[in-house]
Design a protein around this motif. Structure first.
Motif, PDB file in Angstrom:
ATOM      1  N   ALA A   1      37.508  33.877  35.489  1.00 58.26           N
ATOM      2  CA  ALA A   1      37.228  34.767  36.622  1.00 58.26           C
ATOM      3  C   ALA A   1      38.482  35.553  36.993  1.00 58.26           C
ATOM      4  N   LYS A   2      39.617  34.889  36.934  1.00 58.77           N
ATOM      5  CA  LYS A   2      40.895  35.543  37.285  1.00 58.77           C
ATOM      6  C   LYS A   2      41.272  36.623  36.278  1.00 58.77           C
ATOM      7  N   GLU A   3      40.793  36.458  35.029  1.00 62.18           N
ATOM      8  CA  GLU A   3      41.042  37.523  34.043  1.00 62.18           C
ATOM      9  C   GLU A   3      40.286  38.795  34.452  1.00 62.18           C
ATOM     10  N   ILE A   4      39.118  38.633  35.035  1.00 57.64           N
ATOM     11  CA  ILE A   4      38.317  39.802  35.416  1.00 57.64           C
ATOM     12  C   ILE A   4      38.855  40.434  36.702  1.00 57.64           C
ATOM     13  N   VAL A   5      39.258  39.596  37.670  1.00 57.67           N
ATOM     14  CA  VAL A   5      39.871  40.109  38.910  1.00 57.67           C
ATOM     15  C   VAL A   5      41.222  39.407  39.078  1.00 57.67           C
ATOM     16  N   PRO A   6      42.278  39.998  38.517  1.00 55.80           N
ATOM     17  CA  PRO A   6      43.580  39.301  38.492  1.00 55.80           C
ATOM     18  C   PRO A   6      44.135  38.956  39.878  1.00 55.80           C
ATOM     19  N   HIS A   7      43.766  39.714  40.919  1.00 54.55           N
ATOM     20  CA  HIS A   7      44.319  39.412  42.245  1.00 54.55           C
ATOM     21  C   HIS A   7      43.465  38.416  43.014  1.00 54.55           C
TER      22      HIS A   7
END
Lengths: 382, 96
Positions: free
Chosen positions: A126-132
């Motif tokens: 999930a963090k790869e898709i929305v890094p922040h």
């Protein structure tokens, strides 16, 4: 104003004009829409503008998948002279408990069985898709790349213009004050600009659907509930998908225009018609969103507003004819997702009114499901 | 270029006088309708510049004096505020 119509639609929101367009397109000659204020002035124009197919019940899933396909081609289908601004940046749905993640697994299995491209993700993915994204406590997520954002004003405008070209009439600044019936059949609508006799009346009154139903003596289990939103100044593209957490009751998306639109559900909100924005919302949103998406703390809020969700006990819309009053149709109780379903709802209601077979069965969504006790259990609503 | 094509009415959202006149001619005859179809008044200044200009143009083209036009809603906050400032973690200043 005209004295007769083949069908009168009460409510000039996106569903009302979508139904009008679809009736006119299928050959109904004399369709009219009555709107108390101006088009999209109620729930449509106040919504979060998100469009997703990631739903947890078969009916919402099928209607939303059909709607997404229609949004993709809507500028052409409606020969719109502007742009509906449909942008498919995806939806990332977050689960913060094992229970929530188990539900996501069931949803994804159902969605894939219906051919939706959707992935079950770990917190790291999930963090790869929305890094922040702050992934503290995150159990997992689902992601559908074809979900997105669309402009509710423009979609309403596009349907209204197309409906008018096909001969439909739209009366704004006109209030429906009563609906007449005779021998169990509707026969016309009283308005502030005169009486229109019509054998078909469609209740598409959004937050006021229960009041319009009461005009034919029909009690429906819908009620309205304030939901609040804010929007920030526009900034450079920073976040592609909508981020939504059912645990936090929150959603947040960057629009194609650059502004961030974010909304919260408040479980303590009482049923009612209040549409004033509150400072308490601003405080709670600032706390939650800066925890979930920390860099957004630097954004300036430019405006907040509120609108009504028209809720049903099972958070699924009530669609189609009613047993109690012939000629009276419901397109109500969208429970916060009326905008994204409007393309399919327009087609289904028009087909139902014209006695045509609908590609998605409407019976399960009829009002009679409550008497039968055959309720849906939509797990995915903010 | 016609004079009204390079006259900006809403400087936050780049609405020109020519486009405004076209919208009024198409039937968007209230401030609320023009705001929603064109984004005029939805930018950082929230209509402080364009509201009065749009109302005046509606009056000119439709003959409805400003006093008889339905007023558009004023929405909070009255000036842009950083989310961090709402939390009390940062001073609220125009250049912050």
């Amino acid at each position: 104003m005209q004295k007769t119509a083949d069908a009168v639609i009460v409510g000039g929101g996106v569903n009302g004009v979508s139904i009008a367009y679809n009736l006119a397109k299928r050959g109904m000659r004399n369709v009219c829409v009555i709107e108390r204020d101006y088009l999209a002035s109620g729930s449509t124009g106040r919504c979060g503008a998100g469009v997703r197919a990631q739903w947890g019940t078969e009916m919402n899933l099928r209607m939303s998948m059909a709607s997404v396909r229609m949004f993709e081609n809507m500028n052409e289908e409606l020969a719109y002279d502007d742009d509906i601004e449909f942008n498919q940046g995806g939806y990332l749905l977050l689960a913060y408990s094992d229970e929530g993640f188990e539900q996501f697994k069931k949803n994804v299995a159902l969605q894939r069985a219906h051919g939706l491209e959707v992935d079950l993700l770990t917190a790291a993915e999930a963090k790869e898709i929305v890094p922040h994204l702050n992934i503290e406590g995150l159990v997992g997520a689902t992601y559908c790349p074809t979900d997105g954002h669309c402009n509710p004003f423009k979609v309403t405008d596009a349907y209204a213009k197309a409906a008018r070209r096909l001969g439909a009439k739209i009366y704004t600044n006109t209030t429906v004050t009563g609906i007449r019936k005779e021998n169990g059949c509707v026969c016309g609508v009283e308005t502030t600009r005169g009486y229109i006799s019509a054998p078909v009346v469609v209740n598409a009154a959004g937050g006021y659907s229960q009041d319009v139903a009461a005009m034919v003596g029909l009690e429906i289990p819908t009620y309205s509930e304030r939901h609040q939103i804010l929007v920030t100044e526009p900034v450079e593209p920073l976040q592609k998908p909508m981020v939504m957490s059912f645990h936090h009751n929150i959603y947040c998306q960057q629009s194609p225009h650059g502004s961030f639109i974010m909304g919260l559900g408040d479980p303590t909100e009482k049923p009612g018609y209040n549409i004033e924005a509150s400072w308490q919302f601003l405080q709670e949103m600032a706390e939650k969103i800066t925890w979930l998406l920390p860099p957004l703390r630097h954004l300036r809020v430019v405006r907040q507003w509120a609108g009504l969700y028209n809720m049903t006990p099972d958070r699924t819309p009530i669609l189609g004819p009613v047993d109690e009053v012939e000629g009276f149709y419901l397109a109500v109780g969208f429970s916060g997702h009326g905008f994204m379903l409007a393309p399919a709802v327009g087609v289904l209601l028009a087909q139902s009114i014209l006695g045509q077979e609908t590609p998605i069965p409407l019976e399960p969504m009829n009002l009679s499901r409550f008497a039968r006790g055959e309720l849906f259990h939509e797990p995915s609503v903010v | 270029m016609r004079n009204d094509e390079n006259t900006i009415i809403c400087r936050c959202e780049d609405l020109t006088l020519a486009r405004l006149r076209q919208l009024i001619a198409e039937g968007y005859t209230t401030l609320d309708e023009i705001k929603r179809i064109s984004r005029a008044g939805m930018g950082p200044c929230q209509g402080r510049t364009c509201r009065a200009l749009i109302e005046r143009e509606i009056a000119n083209l439709t003959g409805t004096p400003i006093k008889d036009q339905p007023p558009a809603k004023y929405r909070q906050p009255c000036q842009p505020v950083k989310l961090a400032a709402i939390l009390g973690g940062e001073p609220h200043a125009k250049d912050s």
